[in-house]
Design a protein around this motif. Structure first.
Motif: not given
Length: 197
Positions: A44-49, A123-128, A153-161
Motif C-alpha cells: 500500500s502507498p505511504d501516506w506520510t507527508g 488503510k484498505i489497499g490504496n485507500g484510507l 467520516a470519509g474515504y480517500e484514495h491514492m491515485v498516484t503517490q
C-alpha cells in the motif's frame, strides 16, 4: 591351440576394453528448471507527508427556529499532514470553505466555515477509510460568528503517490450561536482532491 586361443582372447579383451569403459567425457546433466519466484505482495502507498488541495460539495444548515434553514454549494481549500504507521494513518489538517447558504428571507446567510481537524484511519489497499473531528468556526452575514465542533467520516484514495481523491461527510453543531438562543447545525458532503508532497 590353447596358446593361440588365449592370445586371441587377450587381444579381444584389449580391443573391447575402451569400448566397455565408455566415453572419456562425462554426459551432460539433465537441465534444472528453476521455479519462478512468486510476485511480491502489493504494497500500500505511504501516506506520510504534507498535502494541499481543494474540496467542493453541498451544505445543509438548520436551526431551532421554525423555517430558518437552507442549503447550497460549499467549497474551499484544505491542507494538512498525515503520518503512516503501517496499517493505520493519523493526521491533522485545516479546511476553509466559502459558502452562500441563505437561511430564508430576512435571515442570516452562512458565508464561510473554518475547521481545525484531527483524523485517524485504516488503510484498505490504496485507500484510507477514516473518522475525523475537531473545532469549527462559522461566520454569517448578520448574526456574527461562533465556535462549535464537528465530527464525520470519509474515504480517500491514492491515485498516484502524489495525488489523492476522496469524499467526506461532516456534521457541525453551534449551540447558542453568538450568545443568542439560536442553535445551528450543519451537514456538509464534499469531494476532495489533494496534492501530496
Amino acid at each position: 591351440m590353447l596358446k593361440q586361443g588365449s592370445t586371441l582372447l587377450a587381444a579381444l579383451a584389449l580391443a573391447a576394453g575402451p569400448a566397455l569403459a565408455g566415453s572419456a567425457t562425462a554426459p551432460a546433466p539433465d537441465p534444472v528448471i528453476a521455479t519462478p519466484a512468486p510476485p511480491p505482495a502489493p504494497s500500500s502507498p505511504d501516506w506520510t507527508g504534507p498535502y494541499v488541495g481543494g474540496q467542493i460539495g453541498w451544505g445543509n444548515v438548520d436551526t431551532n427556529l421554525p423555517g430558518v434553514s437552507g442549503d447550497d454549494v460549499i467549497g474551499g481549500l484544505i491542507a494538512g499532514y498525515d503520518y503512516d504507521f503501517g496499517q493505520w494513518v493519523v493526521g491533522g489538517g485545516l479546511d476553509y470553505d466559502w459558502a452562500d447558504i441563505g437561511l430564508g428571507a430576512g435571515n442570516p446567510t452562512l458565508e464561510n466555515v473554518f475547521r481545525v481537524k484531527a483524523r485517524g484511519g485504516y488503510k484498505i489497499g490504496n485507500g484510507l477509510l477514516y473518522g475525523t473531528g475537531g473545532w469549527a468556526q462559522a461566520d454569517t452575514s448578520t448574526l456574527g460568528d461562533d465556535d462549535g465542533y464537528f465530527i464525520g467520516a470519509g474515504y480517500e484514495h491514492m491515485v498516484t503517490q502524489n495525488i489523492s481523491l476522496g469524499g467526506e461527510v461532516l456534521y457541525h453543531e453551534f449551540n447558542n450561536f453568538n450568545s443568542t438562543t439560536t442553535d445551528v447545525d450543519a451537514t456538509t458532503v464534499q469531494l476532495r482532491g489533494a496534492f501530496r508532497f
